[in-house]
Design a protein around this motif. Structure first.
Motif, PDB file in Angstrom:
ATOM      1  N   ILE A  17       0.838  -1.202   0.000  1.00  0.00           N
ATOM      2  CA  ILE A  17       0.000   0.000   0.000  1.00  0.00           C
ATOM      3  C   ILE A  17       0.873   1.253   0.000  1.00  0.00           C
ATOM      4  O   ILE A  17       0.615   2.225  -0.734  1.00  0.00           O
ATOM      5  CB  ILE A  17      -0.956  -0.010   1.209  1.00  0.00           C
ATOM      6  N   GLU A  20       2.319   1.710  -3.416  1.00  0.00           N
ATOM      7  CA  GLU A  20       1.316   2.201  -4.360  1.00  0.00           C
ATOM      8  C   GLU A  20       1.061   3.680  -4.141  1.00  0.00           C
ATOM      9  O   GLU A  20       0.923   4.451  -5.101  1.00  0.00           O
ATOM     10  CB  GLU A  20       0.020   1.411  -4.212  1.00  0.00           C
ATOM     11  N   TYR A  32      -6.105   7.743  -4.069  1.00  0.00           N
ATOM     12  CA  TYR A  32      -6.590   7.560  -2.702  1.00  0.00           C
ATOM     13  C   TYR A  32      -7.279   8.840  -2.253  1.00  0.00           C
ATOM     14  O   TYR A  32      -6.853   9.949  -2.612  1.00  0.00           O
ATOM     15  CB  TYR A  32      -5.438   7.277  -1.732  1.00  0.00           C
ATOM     16  N   ASN A 119      -7.922   0.885  -5.329  1.00  0.00           N
ATOM     17  CA  ASN A 119      -6.564   0.857  -4.813  1.00  0.00           C
ATOM     18  C   ASN A 119      -6.450  -0.331  -3.869  1.00  0.00           C
ATOM     19  O   ASN A 119      -7.430  -1.032  -3.610  1.00  0.00           O
ATOM     20  CB  ASN A 119      -6.213   2.177  -4.117  1.00  0.00           C
ATOM     21  N   LEU A 120      -5.260  -0.561  -3.367  1.00  0.00           N
ATOM     22  CA  LEU A 120      -5.023  -1.748  -2.545  1.00  0.00           C
ATOM     23  C   LEU A 120      -5.812  -1.738  -1.244  1.00  0.00           C
ATOM     24  O   LEU A 120      -6.109  -2.804  -0.696  1.00  0.00           O
ATOM     25  CB  LEU A 120      -3.524  -1.898  -2.261  1.00  0.00           C
ATOM     26  N   PRO A 164      -3.292  -7.923  -4.614  1.00  0.00           N
ATOM     27  CA  PRO A 164      -2.678  -7.019  -5.600  1.00  0.00           C
ATOM     28  C   PRO A 164      -3.515  -6.792  -6.853  1.00  0.00           C
ATOM     29  O   PRO A 164      -3.138  -5.965  -7.698  1.00  0.00           O
ATOM     30  CB  PRO A 164      -1.358  -7.719  -5.946  1.00  0.00           C
ATOM     31  N   HIS A 166      -6.228  -5.329  -6.878  1.00  0.00           N
ATOM     32  CA  HIS A 166      -6.943  -4.074  -6.678  1.00  0.00           C
ATOM     33  C   HIS A 166      -6.036  -2.866  -6.904  1.00  0.00           C
ATOM     34  O   HIS A 166      -5.893  -1.991  -6.042  1.00  0.00           O
ATOM     35  CB  HIS A 166      -7.542  -4.026  -5.272  1.00  0.00           C
ATOM     36  N   THR A 167      -5.404  -2.811  -8.051  1.00  0.00           N
ATOM     37  CA  THR A 167      -4.540  -1.675  -8.362  1.00  0.00           C
ATOM     38  C   THR A 167      -4.758  -1.232  -9.796  1.00  0.00           C
ATOM     39  O   THR A 167      -5.134  -2.038 -10.657  1.00  0.00           O
ATOM     40  CB  THR A 167      -3.053  -2.032  -8.153  1.00  0.00           C
ATOM     41  N   ARG A 168      -4.527   0.050 -10.027  1.00  0.00           N
ATOM     42  CA  ARG A 168      -4.646   0.594 -11.387  1.00  0.00           C
ATOM     43  C   ARG A 168      -3.300   0.646 -12.104  1.00  0.00           C
ATOM     44  O   ARG A 168      -3.230   1.024 -13.269  1.00  0.00           O
ATOM     45  CB  ARG A 168      -5.229   2.016 -11.322  1.00  0.00           C
ATOM     46  N   TRP A 169      -2.220   0.263 -11.398  1.00  0.00           N
ATOM     47  CA  TRP A 169      -0.883   0.537 -11.916  1.00  0.00           C
ATOM     48  C   TRP A 169      -0.213  -0.651 -12.586  1.00  0.00           C
ATOM     49  O   TRP A 169       0.925  -0.546 -13.016  1.00  0.00           O
ATOM     50  CB  TRP A 169       0.004   1.057 -10.783  1.00  0.00           C
ATOM     51  N   PRO A 183      -4.894  -7.916 -12.535  1.00  0.00           N
ATOM     52  CA  PRO A 183      -5.448  -6.595 -12.193  1.00  0.00           C
ATOM     53  C   PRO A 183      -6.357  -6.038 -13.281  1.00  0.00           C
ATOM     54  O   PRO A 183      -7.373  -5.401 -12.980  1.00  0.00           O
ATOM     55  CB  PRO A 183      -4.187  -5.745 -11.999  1.00  0.00           C
ATOM     56  N   ARG A 187     -10.126  -4.946 -12.511  1.00  0.00           N
ATOM     57  CA  ARG A 187     -10.591  -3.567 -12.729  1.00  0.00           C
ATOM     58  C   ARG A 187     -11.944  -3.579 -13.431  1.00  0.00           C
ATOM     59  O   ARG A 187     -12.834  -2.787 -13.103  1.00  0.00           O
ATOM     60  CB  ARG A 187      -9.554  -2.778 -13.546  1.00  0.00           C
TER      61      ARG A 187
END
Length: 271
Positions: A17, A20, A32, A119-120, A164, A166-169, A183, A187
């Motif tokens: 977290i 991120e 966030y 996000n995480l 992991p 739950h991330t946009r990156w 991911p 998404r």
């Protein structure tokens, strides 16, 4: 998991977290919001406390069924655990699909989708009452020789794998996209866009969605949330129950009897 493993897992998640957050700050796209983040932490902590009920609920029934199991899993550890993980993942798919398609389960799962961010921290945003409804989907595992303890371990592995996602990156991962939940797939699951609603229920394997017709690939960037403003942390666990109570007041007696088992999009005949 032992206390040591839980502490290590919590530390790794906290570090992820932080990374991120740092990466988002560097990209000037933090992803966030303080109020939303605090809500996720509070809801996640509450779900851990409520999760203790899982042991009390599931252990006795699962173990009773296990004693009557007519199927024995292979003894080879690798083959045995591979099968357990696949079976637990299938049970998760069924549970997760019900959580989106049946009012009773959606009422406790909607908490996870209320944030309009991804996000995480959203990974730990779990409804406090979800353990009271999800455990029944894992009971059939006992009939094919999966012990309660093995089920818990496999579910813990699944939860760690899903964190992991739950991330946009992280972008698309090539050929892995055809087999595993990535991911990008998750998404889509959190998107409230028409093309993305009720898609990609898998926990570790995306093959269930491909097999049962619930798969969608990520195209345009999703719009996250449920289409409504995120409720306060106090109301988060109750907003769907309030909605169901309002539906019940408008429904006939026959409709009320089946309300909890209708889809979330259902409306009484009276409108």
């Amino acid at each position: 998991m032992s206390l040591t493993v839980q502490v290590i897992a919590a530390a790794v998640c906290a570090l992820a977290i932080a990374l991120e957050l740092a990466y988002g700050a560097r990209r000037r796209a933090l992803g966030y919001a303080w109020r939303d983040s605090i809500a996720s932490v509070v809801l996640g902590a509450g779900s851990v406390v409520a999760g203790l009920a899982l042991v009390l609920q599931g252990a006795a029934v699962h173990q009773w069924l296990d004693r009557h199991a007519q199927v024995a899993l292979p003894r080879q550890p690798f083959v045995r655990w591979a099968l357990i993980l696949v079976l637990v993942d299938l049970a998760f798919y069924c549970s997760h699909r019900a959580m989106h398609r049946v009012n009773l389960w959606w009422a406790v799962h909607a908490v996870h989708h209320q944030s309009d961010h991804l996000n995480l921290l959203v990974a730990i945003r779990i409804g406090w009452f979800s353990v009271y409804t999800s455990w029944v989907f894992y009971l059939p595992l006992a009939l094919v020789g999966v012990s309660f303890e093995a089920s818990l371990v496999a579910r813990a592995i699944s939860s760690l794998y899903q964190f992991p996602q739950h991330t946009r990156w992280i972008g698309k991962l090539g050929w892995l996209e055809r087999v595993l939940v990535t991911p990008s797939h998750h998404r889509v699951h959190h998107g409230c866009d028409a093309a993305y609603v009720d898609r990609n229920y898998g926990g570790m394997l995306i093959v269930w969605d491909r097999l049962f017709g619930t798969f969608a690939a990520e195209q345009a960037a999703p719009t996250y949330g449920t289409g409504a403003a995120p409720p306060s942390v106090v109301r988060a666990n109750f907003v769907e129950w309030i909605r169901l109570a309002r539906l019940a007041r408008r429904a006939t007696w026959r409709e009320r009897a089946t309300l909890l088992f209708r889809p979330p999009s259902w409306e009484p005949r009276g409108g």
